[in-house]
Design a protein around this motif. Structure first.
Motif, PDB file in Angstrom:
ATOM      1  N   TYR A   1       0.835  -1.205   0.000  1.00 42.77           N
ATOM      2  CA  TYR A   1       0.000   0.000   0.000  1.00 42.77           C
ATOM      3  C   TYR A   1       0.869   1.254   0.000  1.00 42.77           C
ATOM      4  CZ  TYR A   1       0.831   0.209   5.108  1.00 42.77           C
ATOM      5  OH  TYR A   1       1.391   0.280   6.348  1.00 42.77           O
ATOM      6  N   ASN A   2       0.234   2.355  -0.447  1.00 38.24           N
ATOM      7  CA  ASN A   2       0.994   3.587  -0.607  1.00 38.24           C
ATOM      8  C   ASN A   2       0.808   4.588   0.525  1.00 38.24           C
ATOM      9  OD1 ASN A   2       2.101   2.930  -3.132  1.00 38.24           O
ATOM     10  ND2 ASN A   2       0.126   3.329  -4.085  1.00 38.24           N
ATOM     11  N   ALA A   3      -0.296   4.470   1.221  1.00 37.51           N
ATOM     12  CA  ALA A   3      -0.560   5.367   2.357  1.00 37.51           C
ATOM     13  C   ALA A   3      -1.618   4.689   3.217  1.00 37.51           C
ATOM     14  CB  ALA A   3      -1.055   6.722   1.865  1.00 37.51           C
ATOM     15  N   HIS A   4      -1.816   5.218   4.420  1.00 39.01           N
ATOM     16  CA  HIS A   4      -2.702   4.558   5.370  1.00 39.01           C
ATOM     17  C   HIS A   4      -3.699   5.578   5.933  1.00 39.01           C
ATOM     18  CE1 HIS A   4      -2.838   1.759   9.192  1.00 39.01           C
ATOM     19  NE2 HIS A   4      -4.003   1.858   8.580  1.00 39.01           N
ATOM     20  N   CYS A   5      -4.987   5.343   5.707  1.00 41.35           N
ATOM     21  CA  CYS A   5      -6.012   6.260   6.226  1.00 41.35           C
ATOM     22  C   CYS A   5      -6.811   5.582   7.323  1.00 41.35           C
ATOM     23  CB  CYS A   5      -6.992   6.645   5.123  1.00 41.35           C
ATOM     24  SG  CYS A   5      -6.288   7.728   3.899  1.00 41.35           S
ATOM     25  N   LEU A   6      -7.170   6.363   8.322  1.00 37.30           N
ATOM     26  CA  LEU A   6      -8.061   5.857   9.369  1.00 37.30           C
ATOM     27  C   LEU A   6      -9.436   6.505   9.161  1.00 37.30           C
ATOM     28  CD1 LEU A   6      -7.490   5.097  13.009  1.00 37.30           C
ATOM     29  CD2 LEU A   6      -9.244   6.795  12.515  1.00 37.30           C
ATOM     30  N   ILE A   7     -10.463   5.665   9.118  1.00 34.94           N
ATOM     31  CA  ILE A   7     -11.826   6.163   8.909  1.00 34.94           C
ATOM     32  C   ILE A   7     -12.529   6.183  10.265  1.00 34.94           C
ATOM     33  CG2 ILE A   7     -14.036   5.712   7.730  1.00 34.94           C
ATOM     34  CD1 ILE A   7     -12.168   5.925   5.530  1.00 34.94           C
ATOM     35  N   LEU A   8     -13.128   7.327  10.567  1.00 32.95           N
ATOM     36  CA  LEU A   8     -13.769   7.505  11.879  1.00 32.95           C
ATOM     37  C   LEU A   8     -15.238   7.894  11.690  1.00 32.95           C
ATOM     38  CD1 LEU A   8     -13.234   7.823  15.015  1.00 32.95           C
ATOM     39  CD2 LEU A   8     -12.800  10.240  14.529  1.00 32.95           C
ATOM     40  N   PRO A   9     -16.143   6.896  11.631  1.00 30.23           N
ATOM     41  CA  PRO A   9     -17.560   7.235  11.417  1.00 30.23           C
ATOM     42  C   PRO A   9     -18.329   7.387  12.730  1.00 30.23           C
ATOM     43  CG  PRO A   9     -17.266   4.868  11.142  1.00 30.23           C
ATOM     44  CD  PRO A   9     -15.932   5.430  11.603  1.00 30.23           C
ATOM     45  N   TYR A  10     -19.365   8.201  12.729  1.00 31.62           N
ATOM     46  CA  TYR A  10     -20.331   8.202  13.835  1.00 31.62           C
ATOM     47  C   TYR A  10     -21.058   6.859  13.729  1.00 31.62           C
ATOM     48  CZ  TYR A  10     -23.914   9.946  17.036  1.00 31.62           C
ATOM     49  OH  TYR A  10     -24.755  10.128  18.113  1.00 31.62           O
ATOM     50  N   PRO A  11     -21.315   6.200  14.886  1.00 31.30           N
ATOM     51  CA  PRO A  11     -21.781   4.813  14.792  1.00 31.30           C
ATOM     52  C   PRO A  11     -23.260   4.632  14.441  1.00 31.30           C
ATOM     53  CG  PRO A  11     -21.480   5.437  17.087  1.00 31.30           C
ATOM     54  CD  PRO A  11     -21.048   6.619  16.272  1.00 31.30           C
ATOM     55  N   ILE A  12     -23.664   5.099  13.266  1.00 28.21           N
ATOM     56  CA  ILE A  12     -25.007   4.761  12.769  1.00 28.21           C
ATOM     57  C   ILE A  12     -24.874   4.332  11.302  1.00 28.21           C
ATOM     58  CG2 ILE A  12     -26.476   6.118  14.322  1.00 28.21           C
ATOM     59  CD1 ILE A  12     -26.479   8.385  12.361  1.00 28.21           C
ATOM     60  N   GLN A  13     -25.839   3.508  10.877  1.00 28.88           N
ATOM     61  CA  GLN A  13     -25.763   2.883   9.557  1.00 28.88           C
ATOM     62  C   GLN A  13     -25.563   3.889   8.419  1.00 28.88           C
ATOM     63  OE1 GLN A  13     -26.586  -0.896   9.000  1.00 28.88           O
ATOM     64  NE2 GLN A  13     -25.113  -0.135   7.545  1.00 28.88           N
ATOM     65  N   GLY A  14     -26.343   4.970   8.451  1.00 28.53           N
ATOM     66  CA  GLY A  14     -26.306   5.941   7.352  1.00 28.53           C
ATOM     67  C   GLY A  14     -24.985   6.687   7.255  1.00 28.53           C
ATOM     68  N   HIS A  15     -24.157   6.626   8.275  1.00 25.53           N
ATOM     69  CA  HIS A  15     -22.841   7.266   8.215  1.00 25.53           C
ATOM     70  C   HIS A  15     -21.755   6.237   7.893  1.00 25.53           C
ATOM     71  CE1 HIS A  15     -23.689  11.350  10.170  1.00 25.53           C
ATOM     72  NE2 HIS A  15     -24.820  10.833   9.763  1.00 25.53           N
TER      73      HIS A  15
END
Ligand code: UDP
Length: 458
Positions: A8-22
């Motif tokens: 891989y070329n870079a590393h992203c962290l995804i931080l969603p609010y914990p509901i389905q639509g997000h």
């Protein structure tokens, strides 16, 4: 373990609010990044992690804490209390997670944060990382919240016609509901409006939309922020059924009744079924539920209706059995598969942004029955701007009667007056696909982001 140079070329962290639509749109965006050789770590709350029904295989999963590991939001006394604790404990546990990943030689380059969790940006900056804001609502709605946040739109609104740059004139019924109930729901207003807090400051601002769909508002927002549309974040197989490489949809809070829905739809003729869903959160009143139930029978068409377990008791007695010749009622379905099925002729929807975008991208005609938050604004655009559906008219008590449901369904599916709507649905479906195709507006924005991640300024 994956290797930064090789895998891989870079590393992203995804931080969603914990509901389905997000979670859905952020995860689908993550999938596109993964295809472009960006490693993805998805950070969810411990409570969400323990209740998930499905897990994606293209991300590394990690947990943080919202301070309510046993019960999530339901265990907090109020929204305010939940958000406050989440911001304190979430920021602390996120910092610890970043440290852990760094020690494993797997450091994060960029945090892609849900603006409901704006502290994600503050953690990114404290840690010397890039911070990318990811809006899960339309640009139109983000623009409204920006005008409230900056005081350019003063509450309470006094005018019956609301003029905001980049948007068509709006009536009160077109505005996000929180604007009108802000005195009784101050925490909700704060959470929604504060989403724009880091607009202009974030290194990147993404919206799950596409340029052609919201051109005027995006051009107008360019005065205060460079908004990058990256949507619709729908797996390619649903946009182009030829592309079968993207199988799974992701992380589901509810267990989809997949096989039964597919089998039932396979037995129906093209465009013969009304699909009905109000998303993962909206609750209908008892009277509204009864009118909808009556309207579906009176429409005299097949229907597939998602009634979440928590809503089931509102169905008229024995309704599922008595309507079983024409209707199938399920507690949750794989919505994209359903919308992509030839049998579906129209979608009675609450107009949550994901549902709206999914229907529009798959060319499904909409009968809009907005309930709250941004759904009224989405319904306004469906009815008046994109013209891919019709908005139901509630009576003076706010109830959409069964006769109105029949009128709207017949109009979009059968009547001559619905011809333009049917033509527009095909047009927007094509434009959505073009946006995510190679070289399309959204694909170009994603490529720009990926290239910036791979070549960070020294
Ligand atoms: N959804 C689903 N199955 C269902 C109902 C909904 O997979 O039976 C998905 C739908 O495809 C969408 C999300 O849940 O991606 C709902 O998001 P939306 O913004 O439409 O509404 P919300 O739940 O946030 O009100």
């Amino acid at each position: 373990m994956e290797n930064r140079k090789g895998d891989y070329n870079a590393h992203c962290l995804i931080l969603p609010y914990p509901i389905q639509g997000h979670i859905n749109p952020m995860l689908q965006f993550a999938k596109r990044l993964r295809h472009k050789r960006i490693k993805i770590t998805l950070a969810v709350t411990k409570f969400l992690f323990n209740t998930m029904q499905e897990f994606p295989d293209f991300v590394s999963m990690e947990t943080i804490s919202d301070g309510f590991d046993e019960g999530g939001r339901a265990h907090a006394g109020s929204l305010d209390e939940y958000l406050e604790r989440f911001s304190l404990i979430g920021a602390k546990t996120l910092m610890e997670l970043l440290e852990k990943l760094k020690n494993l030689d797997c450091a994060i380059d960029c945090i892609i944060f849900d603006p409901f969790l704006s502290w994600g940006f503050e953690v990114a900056k404290k840690s010397g990382l890039l911070g990318a804001l990811f809006f899960t609502q339309s640009c139109a709605v983000d623009n409204i919240y920006y005008h409230v946040y900056t005081g350019k739109l003063k509450l309470p609104l006094s005018d019956s016609e609301i003029v905001i740059p980049g948007l068509p004139p709006l009536e009160p019924k077109d505005m996000p509901s929180v604007i009108y109930i802000h005195e009784s729901h101050p925490a909700a207003l704060k959470m929604l409006v504060n989403q724009v807090k880091h607009l202009g400051e974030a290194d990147w601002t993404f919206v799950n939309s596409f340029y052609e769909l919201e051109q005027e508002v995006i051009d107008s927002m360019a005065k205060f922020s460079s908004v990058k549309t990256i949507g619709p974040t729908i797996p390619s197989m649903y946009i182009d059924k030829q592309l079968q490489d993207d199988k799974e949809y992701g992380l589901s809070v509810f267990k989809p009744i997949a096989d039964a829905c597919k089998k039932w739809l396979d037995e129906r003729t093209p465009h013969s079924v009304i699909y009905v869903s109000f998303g993962s959160l909206a609750e209908l009143g008892l009277e509204q539920m009864e009118e909808l139930a009556k309207g579906l029978i009176a429409s005299n068409k097949y229907f597939l209706w998602v009634v979440r377990a928590s809503e089931e008791s509102k169905l008229p007695k024995n309704y599922a059995e008595e309507s079983s010749e024409i209707g199938l009622i399920v507690s949750w379905c794989p919505q994209l598969e359903v919308l992509a099925h030839d049998a579906v002729g129209c979608f009675i929807t609450h107009c949550g942004w994901n549902s709206t975008l999914e229907a529009l991208s798959l060319g499904v005609l909409m009968v809009a029955m907005p309930c709250w938050t941004d759904q009224s604004t989405n319904a306004k655009f469906v009815n008046d701007v994109w013209k891919t559906g019709i908005r139901t008219r509630p009576d003076e008590n706010g109830i959409v009667r069964n006769t109105e449901i029949v009128r709207c369904v017949e109009l979009v599916m059968d009547r001559d007056e619905g011809k333009e709507i049917r033509r527009n649905a095909i047009k927007w479906k094509e434009m959505a696909r073009e946006a995510v195709d190679k070289g399309g507006s959204s694909d170009t924005n994603i490529d720009e982001f990926v290239s910036a991640l791979m070549n960070p300024p020294i």
